[in-house]
Scaffold this motif. Sequence first.
Motif, PDB file in Angstrom:
ATOM      1  N   ALA A  73       0.834  -1.198   0.000  1.00 52.80           N
ATOM      2  CA  ALA A  73       0.000   0.000   0.000  1.00 52.80           C
ATOM      3  C   ALA A  73       0.869   1.249   0.000  1.00 52.80           C
ATOM      4  O   ALA A  73       0.580   2.215  -0.672  1.00 52.80           O
ATOM      5  CB  ALA A  73      -0.930  -0.020   1.200  1.00 52.80           C
ATOM      6  N   SER A  74       1.932   1.227   0.753  1.00 50.27           N
ATOM      7  CA  SER A  74       2.874   2.343   0.759  1.00 50.27           C
ATOM      8  C   SER A  74       4.196   1.842   1.300  1.00 50.27           C
ATOM      9  O   SER A  74       4.259   0.844   1.991  1.00 50.27           O
ATOM     10  CB  SER A  74       2.342   3.495   1.617  1.00 50.27           C
ATOM     11  N   GLY A  75       5.258   2.516   0.967  1.00 51.48           N
ATOM     12  CA  GLY A  75       6.581   2.122   1.423  1.00 51.48           C
ATOM     13  C   GLY A  75       7.188   1.049   0.553  1.00 51.48           C
ATOM     14  O   GLY A  75       6.636   0.664  -0.472  1.00 51.48           O
ATOM     15  N   SER A  76       8.338   0.563   0.967  1.00 52.67           N
ATOM     16  CA  SER A  76       9.049  -0.412   0.151  1.00 52.67           C
ATOM     17  C   SER A  76       9.208  -1.775   0.826  1.00 52.67           C
ATOM     18  O   SER A  76       9.864  -2.642   0.293  1.00 52.67           O
ATOM     19  CB  SER A  76      10.436   0.138  -0.203  1.00 52.67           C
ATOM     20  N   ALA A  77       8.616  -1.966   2.000  1.00 51.46           N
ATOM     21  CA  ALA A  77       8.690  -3.264   2.682  1.00 51.46           C
ATOM     22  C   ALA A  77       7.938  -4.310   1.864  1.00 51.46           C
ATOM     23  O   ALA A  77       6.923  -4.009   1.251  1.00 51.46           O
ATOM     24  CB  ALA A  77       8.100  -3.169   4.083  1.00 51.46           C
ATOM     25  N   PRO A  78       8.432  -5.549   1.819  1.00 56.45           N
ATOM     26  CA  PRO A  78       7.754  -6.583   1.025  1.00 56.45           C
ATOM     27  C   PRO A  78       6.407  -6.982   1.624  1.00 56.45           C
ATOM     28  O   PRO A  78       6.189  -6.847   2.823  1.00 56.45           O
ATOM     29  CB  PRO A  78       8.728  -7.763   1.069  1.00 56.45           C
ATOM     30  N   SER A  79       5.507  -7.450   0.763  1.00 53.20           N
ATOM     31  CA  SER A  79       4.198  -7.957   1.190  1.00 53.20           C
ATOM     32  C   SER A  79       4.244  -9.477   1.204  1.00 53.20           C
ATOM     33  O   SER A  79       4.881 -10.080   0.352  1.00 53.20           O
ATOM     34  CB  SER A  79       3.113  -7.545   0.183  1.00 53.20           C
ATOM     35  N   TYR A  80       3.549 -10.090   2.136  1.00 47.30           N
ATOM     36  CA  TYR A  80       3.466 -11.537   2.197  1.00 47.30           C
ATOM     37  C   TYR A  80       1.995 -11.914   2.303  1.00 47.30           C
ATOM     38  O   TYR A  80       1.278 -11.416   3.153  1.00 47.30           O
ATOM     39  CB  TYR A  80       4.252 -12.083   3.389  1.00 47.30           C
ATOM     40  N   SER A  81       1.574 -12.800   1.438  1.00 47.88           N
ATOM     41  CA  SER A  81       0.170 -13.200   1.402  1.00 47.88           C
ATOM     42  C   SER A  81      -0.119 -14.310   2.395  1.00 47.88           C
ATOM     43  O   SER A  81       0.775 -15.051   2.783  1.00 47.88           O
ATOM     44  CB  SER A  81      -0.185 -13.716   0.004  1.00 47.88           C
ATOM     45  N   ALA A  82      -1.388 -14.427   2.747  1.00 52.09           N
ATOM     46  CA  ALA A  82      -1.821 -15.551   3.576  1.00 52.09           C
ATOM     47  C   ALA A  82      -1.652 -16.827   2.759  1.00 52.09           C
ATOM     48  O   ALA A  82      -2.064 -16.896   1.613  1.00 52.09           O
ATOM     49  CB  ALA A  82      -3.271 -15.378   3.999  1.00 52.09           C
ATOM     50  N   ARG A  83      -1.026 -17.831   3.322  1.00 57.64           N
ATOM     51  CA  ARG A  83      -0.843 -19.112   2.635  1.00 57.64           C
ATOM     52  C   ARG A  83      -2.027 -20.039   2.865  1.00 57.64           C
ATOM     53  O   ARG A  83      -2.245 -20.971   2.113  1.00 57.64           O
ATOM     54  CB  ARG A  83       0.446 -19.791   3.110  1.00 57.64           C
ATOM     55  N   ALA A  84      -2.792 -19.778   3.925  1.00 55.85           N
ATOM     56  CA  ALA A  84      -3.999 -20.558   4.218  1.00 55.85           C
ATOM     57  C   ALA A  84      -4.893 -19.714   5.107  1.00 55.85           C
ATOM     58  O   ALA A  84      -4.404 -18.946   5.935  1.00 55.85           O
ATOM     59  CB  ALA A  84      -3.652 -21.871   4.905  1.00 55.85           C
ATOM     60  N   TRP A  85      -6.210 -19.850   4.925  1.00 55.89           N
ATOM     61  CA  TRP A  85      -7.173 -19.151   5.776  1.00 55.89           C
ATOM     62  C   TRP A  85      -8.474 -19.944   5.792  1.00 55.89           C
ATOM     63  O   TRP A  85      -8.763 -20.699   4.871  1.00 55.89           O
ATOM     64  CB  TRP A  85      -7.424 -17.721   5.289  1.00 55.89           C
ATOM     65  N   VAL A  86      -9.227 -19.768   6.872  1.00 57.24           N
ATOM     66  CA  VAL A  86     -10.492 -20.511   6.974  1.00 57.24           C
ATOM     67  C   VAL A  86     -11.435 -19.805   7.946  1.00 57.24           C
ATOM     68  O   VAL A  86     -11.001 -19.170   8.908  1.00 57.24           O
ATOM     69  CB  VAL A  86     -10.251 -21.972   7.433  1.00 57.24           C
ATOM     70  N   LYS A  87     -12.702 -19.906   7.645  1.00 55.68           N
ATOM     71  CA  LYS A  87     -13.779 -19.574   8.586  1.00 55.68           C
ATOM     72  C   LYS A  87     -14.592 -20.847   8.706  1.00 55.68           C
ATOM     73  O   LYS A  87     -14.972 -21.439   7.689  1.00 55.68           O
ATOM     74  CB  LYS A  87     -14.657 -18.441   8.066  1.00 55.68           C
ATOM     75  N   PHE A  88     -14.834 -21.303   9.944  1.00 56.20           N
ATOM     76  CA  PHE A  88     -15.608 -22.532  10.111  1.00 56.20           C
ATOM     77  C   PHE A  88     -16.536 -22.445  11.310  1.00 56.20           C
ATOM     78  O   PHE A  88     -16.335 -21.654  12.222  1.00 56.20           O
ATOM     79  CB  PHE A  88     -14.696 -23.764  10.204  1.00 56.20           C
ATOM     80  N   ASN A  89     -17.579 -23.276  11.278  1.00 55.78           N
ATOM     81  CA  ASN A  89     -18.517 -23.421  12.379  1.00 55.78           C
ATOM     82  C   ASN A  89     -17.985 -24.552  13.242  1.00 55.78           C
ATOM     83  O   ASN A  89     -17.890 -25.697  12.796  1.00 55.78           O
ATOM     84  CB  ASN A  89     -19.917 -23.747  11.852  1.00 55.78           C
ATOM     85  N   VAL A 102      -7.230 -24.899   2.586  1.00 52.82           N
ATOM     86  CA  VAL A 102      -7.615 -25.710   3.753  1.00 52.82           C
ATOM     87  C   VAL A 102      -8.468 -26.855   3.249  1.00 52.82           C
ATOM     88  O   VAL A 102      -9.489 -26.645   2.600  1.00 52.82           O
ATOM     89  CB  VAL A 102      -8.375 -24.871   4.807  1.00 52.82           C
ATOM     90  N   SER A 103      -8.026 -28.078   3.556  1.00 50.28           N
ATOM     91  CA  SER A 103      -8.747 -29.263   3.076  1.00 50.28           C
ATOM     92  C   SER A 103      -9.837 -29.708   4.041  1.00 50.28           C
ATOM     93  O   SER A 103     -10.882 -30.208   3.620  1.00 50.28           O
ATOM     94  CB  SER A 103      -7.778 -30.415   2.830  1.00 50.28           C
TER      95      SER A 103
END
Length: 182
Positions: A73-89, A102-103
């Motif tokens: 978004a701003s600056g020069s620091a690297p971005s790292y994406s989420a490698r896994a995410w989940v919403k569960f009941n 997520v399997s």
Amino acid sequence: MALVLDGTLGVPVTTVTGTLPVANGGTGGSTSTGTGAVVLASSPSLTNPALGTPASGVLTNCTGAVVASLSTASGSAPSYSARAWVKFNGTGTVAITASGNVSSITDRAVGKYTVNFTTAMSDANYCSQANVQKGDASDDGQVQAQAGGAVGAEQTAGAMPVIVLVNVTLTDSPAVFAVAFR
């Protein structure tokens, strides 16, 4: 024997300047822009090579890193994406509401779950985070979720343990959120 066209034998010498028309044996052009055969057809089929960095295209057959880095978004620091995410009941029969990489979710006991990755991380040294939705509007207790190394369920490359607590008591929750960054 060689024929020298210098005008001494009565053969006129002609110097062409400008454009020699195709009808007179020329190319119709006055300058040379490349090498190879001259194209004189009225509707030739030409192929231009794609040189340099493409402006668009489908990258299905490319090799190497397609994305060297993500934008920030701003600056020069690297971005790292989420490698896994989940919403569960997490109540009753555990069910995934939405996820990425997520399997499945393993229900280990009340308030204890394991998030299983579709594609494992390179090792267990990733950042894990969890959050939980409160059970109801009147619940004034301290609600928290923890992900990662919990006693008896260590974080591995293929799975992330999650626990849910209300007032330090393990409990199931209707909405559990977990994410892994690497």
